[in-house]
Design an enzyme around this catalytic site. Structure first.
Site, short mmCIF file in Angstrom:
data_model
loop_
_atom_site.label_atom_id
_atom_site.label_comp_id
_atom_site.label_asym_id
_atom_site.label_seq_id
_atom_site.Cartn_x
_atom_site.Cartn_y
_atom_site.Cartn_z
N HIS A 157 0.84 -1.23 0.00
CA HIS A 157 0.00 0.00 0.00
C HIS A 157 0.87 1.27 0.00
O HIS A 157 0.45 2.31 0.51
CB HIS A 157 -0.94 0.04 1.21
CG HIS A 157 -1.70 -1.23 1.44
ND1 HIS A 157 -2.95 -1.46 0.90
CD2 HIS A 157 -1.37 -2.36 2.12
CE1 HIS A 157 -3.36 -2.67 1.26
NE2 HIS A 157 -2.42 -3.24 2.00
N SER A 288 15.58 20.94 -15.95
CA SER A 288 14.47 21.86 -16.14
C SER A 288 14.99 23.14 -16.77
O SER A 288 16.10 23.59 -16.44
CB SER A 288 13.83 22.18 -14.78
OG SER A 288 13.14 23.40 -14.84
N LYS A 294 16.93 20.81 -10.85
CA LYS A 294 16.17 19.61 -11.16
C LYS A 294 16.93 18.57 -11.98
O LYS A 294 17.69 18.90 -12.88
CB LYS A 294 14.91 20.00 -11.96
CG LYS A 294 13.94 20.81 -11.16
CD LYS A 294 13.03 19.93 -10.34
CE LYS A 294 11.79 19.66 -11.13
NZ LYS A 294 11.11 18.48 -10.81
N GLU A 301 9.76 8.03 -16.88
CA GLU A 301 8.38 8.54 -17.05
C GLU A 301 7.83 8.19 -18.42
O GLU A 301 6.66 7.82 -18.56
CB GLU A 301 8.37 10.05 -16.84
CG GLU A 301 8.60 10.43 -15.38
CD GLU A 301 8.75 11.92 -15.17
OE1 GLU A 301 8.20 12.42 -14.19
OE2 GLU A 301 9.42 12.58 -15.97
#
Ligand code: ARG
Length: 461
Positions: A157, A288, A294, A301
């Site tokens: 979970h 970024s 970043k 992704e």
């Protein structure tokens, strides 16, 4: 508009906008290699059936072999004006041998060709994917072995659950991809590639001519095709009407894609500052344009995001095939782009994921800090009490209460004196609790596992 393979019965010219709409050359050129296989088998069968003279067959095979060489060497450029790959190759042969090419398509149908070609495509790509799976399986083994002494928190979970060994963690992905390997392997083992269906009803060329042609063709390709089962057709209607092999191939890729996506998700999550277990290799991340700090996990992704496309491709073909009347229908042309798309996506991901795995670093300090969370060992305390004769549900309740007490009072269980511990259960004591609430102990107390050995070695294919 290049020369077409039909047209005699038409009084009017085909609408040029519609012709563009129905063309498939922009994608089915990928089947060129296999379409030439079909043509070579067909020419040999025509010779066996005494429809072609031996010199004619020889000439056609030699020209087809030249085109095949162009394909293999990456020199093949399809004519964008051709209707499809079958027409393109027919026209190409005609350019080289003139009128003799008019005999190439004798008693043959593109319906027989296209299914033959696609089965070959699945077969060849399937073998290639097995190779990629083999490599990534070996990398997962290596990765687990490299950090074999490391323990990490395991989750259910997405909540901290119990400690596991890193080898067990990498082994989980190994097992998933190993099943993908088995699925693809068994798909390939049962694949049969037929000739002789004609358009649907079979062909006037004798079965014996086809059998002989296949035998000779296999010699011609010098064992390159030995894993495939090229055969004379079993049921011609089924052969031209069915695309369940495409659906099965896309299903196997979809399951494999799901595994890659879950792997990607874990790696994304574990590399966040919140988790901080993994340091992703720069090579597979981007920055970024605005925020200078970043490092974004873009490959992972995209690998996760591609799942939508891969599942969509499977659904597209399933839905296209639903309710089609027997036998061939032009709707079926639309199975190719989904097939090619999923194949490319999965191949690219397997390759890049493998490279990324070999470069991920574990942030052991951060992992060890999280392993200090005492709640990760609550189950091991219960197990201890059970072995001391406490009924399981009583032990479960006791440790539940102890955990809440520790949280409410903000005192570590490990720091509690015997007196406090014994108010929960007389079997508990300070020394024991310190022994149990430890990663090595927690992992080694799991006796049902195969001694945390490395999972079976990668496949030998
Ligand atoms: N481009 C077609 C396909 O991919 C080839 C078969 C064409 N057959 C036909 N009867 N029009 O399905």
């Amino acid at each position: 508009m290049a020369k077409k393979m039909w047209g005699g019965r038409f009084k009017k010219k085909v609408d040029s906008y519609f012709f563009e709409f129905q063309k498939s050359i922009s994608y089915d050129y990928k089947l060129a290699e296999y379409d030439i296989y079909h043509s070579i088998i067909h020419v040999i069968a025509l010779k066996e059936a005494n429809i072609l003279e031996a010199p004619e067959a020889k000439k056609l095979i030699s020209v087809l072999s030249d085109i095949s060489k162009e394909v293999k060497e990456g020199r093949f450029k399809p004519n964008p004006n051709s209707e499809d790959i079958h027409t393109d190759i027919q026209n190409r042969v005609e350019k080289k041998v003139g009128k003799l090419a008019h005999k190439l398509h004798t008693l043959r149908s593109r319906n027989d060709q296209v299914v033959f070609d696609e089965k070959w495509y699945c077969y060849k790509e399937g073998v290639y994917i097995l190779g990629l799976l083999n490599v990534i399986l070996a990398s997962l083994n290596h990765w687990g072995g490299k950090y074999r002494k490391v323990f990490i928190p395991g989750y259910t979970h997405t909540q901290r659950a119990q400690v596991v060994s890193f080898l067990n963690y990498t082994g989980a992905f190994f097992c998933m991809l190993e099943r993908d390997f088995e699925r693809m392997d068994s798909f390939l083992k049962k694949s049969s590639i037929y000739v002789g269906s004609g358009a649907l009803a079979g062909s006037a060329i004798p079965r014996s001519a086809y059998s002989e042609a296949i035998k000779k063709f296999l010699v011609h390709t010098k064992g390159e095709l030995q894993h495939s089962k090229s055969e004379t057709v079993r049921n011609s209607l089924d052969n031209v009407a069915s695309r369940d092999f495409v659906i099965e191939f896309l299903s196997i890729l979809s399951i494999l894609q799901m595994h890659l996506s879950r792997m990607a998700e874990d790696f994304i999550m574990y590399s966040t500052k919140e988790f901080g277990f993994f340091d992703l290799p720069d090579e597979f991340c981007t920055g970024s344009s605005l925020m200078p700090h970043k490092k974004n996990p873009d490959f992972l992704e995209l690998a996760r995001g591609n799942t939508g496309r891969v599942y969509g491709n499977l659904l597209a073909v399933l839905i296209t095939m639903k309710g089609l009347p027997l036998t061939y229908n032009r709707d079926m042309q639309l199975d190719k782009e989904p097939l090619f798309s999923s194949t490319k996506i999965v191949k690219d991901e397997l390759k890049i994921m493998n490279d990324l795995i070999s470069k991920i670093k574990l942030n052991k300090d951060r992992i060890e800090l999280v392993l200090e969370d005492e709640e990760l060992y609550a189950t091991e305390l219960v197990e201890f009490l059970v072995y001391e004769g406490v009924p399981f549900s009583d032990a479960h309740k006791v440790i539940g209460k102890l955990t809440v007490y520790s949280r409410d009072k903000n005192i570590k269980i490990k720091d509690m004196p015997d007196k406090t511990l014994k108010t929960f259960n007389e079997k508990l004591n300070h020394r024991l609790v310190r022994k149990i609430m430890n990663p090595e102990y927690a992992v080694s107390s799991k006796k049902s596992l195969s001694a945390h050995k490395r999972v079976s070695s990668a496949k030998s294919k």
